[in-house]
Each structure stands twice: as structure tokens, then as C-alpha cells.
Design a protein around this motif. Structure first.
Motif: not given
Length: 210
Positions: A45-53
Motif C-alpha cells: 500500500e506504500n507504493f504511491e509514496k515512491n511516485v514523486l512530483y
């Protein structure tokens, strides 16, 4: 049985760090295909934190195909990270307003590389960084800690910073055939019935499947 359910958030029962990624995505500008999984001990569930800017007003998309394997800490840098580079300063004065909004870049002055696109059956190793607008072809392998700044051709292995091609996984004629066969688009039952040919590189068997 004809394969696991792609709508199952936890396809490996009792091993919640691996999840079918599409079931965790909330951002409408991130599109993920069936069976692509994200492996993170802190939870998929933390994946989207790695899609930056990845700012919605820019509109760029992150598109990931089917049957991809994505390791922990894979980071996608999106177009919102770009600064204007044609002036004396690259500082984004305009975002702080209070009179500095007059420095707002005009349309076309900010670098824009388009959508980031990951093909089908791509393996992305631990701690990889993928820069804006990069296109990664089907069947590619991205080695751990690679920084991908340019497009990656289908069935290539790349590594390093910046990432460079190490080799092709197969001869080009085989690659062309695999792209034409596109087994990842088959229904689950057909994939299940032909797994042996897929995992054992039996190209002639795949070519003869109706």
C-alpha cells in the motif's frame, strides 16, 4: 484452477508484503495491469509514496503493464520535478507566491517528457530510479540501484547510473516473435495451460498455440 485472482490484494496467503499492485492504487493517473506485483516489507500500500512530483495539474501518467515484478524502493520521478533551466536561476520562485508568482514559467518553458510507460513482464530490481517520460519495453530487466534516464528496448538487461544496456535476453528474431505472440494478453486459462512453454523458452510451442 486457472491461475490466481488478479483482484486479490494478497495473492500469497500469509505473505502480505507482496500484493497485486493495481488493487492499492488510488491515483487515477497511475495505471497498472493485472498480476503486476509490488514487494515491500512495509506493505504494498506504500507504493504511491515512491511516485514523486506527480502533480495532477501536470497530467502525466505512470503506466505499468501486466505481469511486472517491482521490488522495494523503486522510485518513479515524474515531470513535476522539472525546473526551468533557461534563466540565470533554476529556483522555482513562483511556487512561493507573495509577489514571486510573476516568475511563473510560460507554457512550454518547463521540460516535459510525457508519460512514463513500463511494458509487460518487466522485472524492476531493488532501489531503481526511473526518470520522467522513460519508456521500458516488454520483458526488460532493470538491475538493482539502476538510474534509468533513457528508454529501454524490449527484453534488454540494463544496469548502472546512468543505466546502460548489458545485453539482450534473446536474439532479436526471438524478441520479435515474443512481442507478436504477446502471451500476457491471453486469458488466464490459456496462460495456465501453456506455462511450461512460457517458462522453458519453448518458442515453437508458443507459435503453434491457437
Amino acid at each position: 484452477m486457472f491461475g490466481p485472482d488478479p483482484d486479490n490484494k494478497e495473492p500469497m496467503q500469509g505473505f502480505p508484503q507482496v500484493g497485486y499492485l493495481k488493487n492499492f492504487i488510488k491515483n487515477e493517473n497511475i495505471i497498472v495491469g493485472d498480476y503486476t506485483y509490488y514487494d515491500d516489507p512495509d506493505g504494498p500500500e506504500n507504493f504511491e509514496k515512491n511516485v514523486l512530483y506527480h502533480f495532477p495539474f501536470i497530467g502525466d501518467k505512470l503506466i505499468i503493464g501486466k505481469f511486472c515484478a517491482i521490488a522495494k524502493n523503486v522510485t518513479f520521478i515524474m515531470n513535476g520535478a522539472n525546473h526551468k533551466t533557461t534563466g540565470f536561476s533554476t529556483y522555482p520562485f513562483q511556487i512561493f507566491a507573495n509577489g514571486w508568482e510573476t516568475a511563473m514559467p510560460k507554457e512550454g518553458e518547463l521540460p516535459y517528457k510525457g508519460d512514463t510507460e513500463i511494458g509487460h513482464d518487466v522485472w524492476i530490481g531493488y532501489d531503481v530510479t526511473i526518470m520522467p517520460g522513460v519508456k521500458i519495453g516488454h520483458g526488460a530487466i532493470i538491475a538493482s540501484k539502476a538510474v534509468v534516464t533513457k528508454d529501454v528496448s524490449a527484453y534488454s538487461i540494463v544496469a548502472g547510473n546512468p543505466a546502460k544496456a548489458i545485453k539482450k535476453r534473446f536474439e532479436q528474431v526471438v524478441i520479435n516473435e515474443l512481442i507478436d505472440i504477446a502471451w500476457w494478453e491471453w486469458p488466464a486459462e490459456k496462460i495456465t495451460n501453456n506455462l511450461k512453454a512460457i517458462v522453458e523458452c519453448d518458442l515453437s510451442a508458443l507459435q503453434n498455440i491457437k
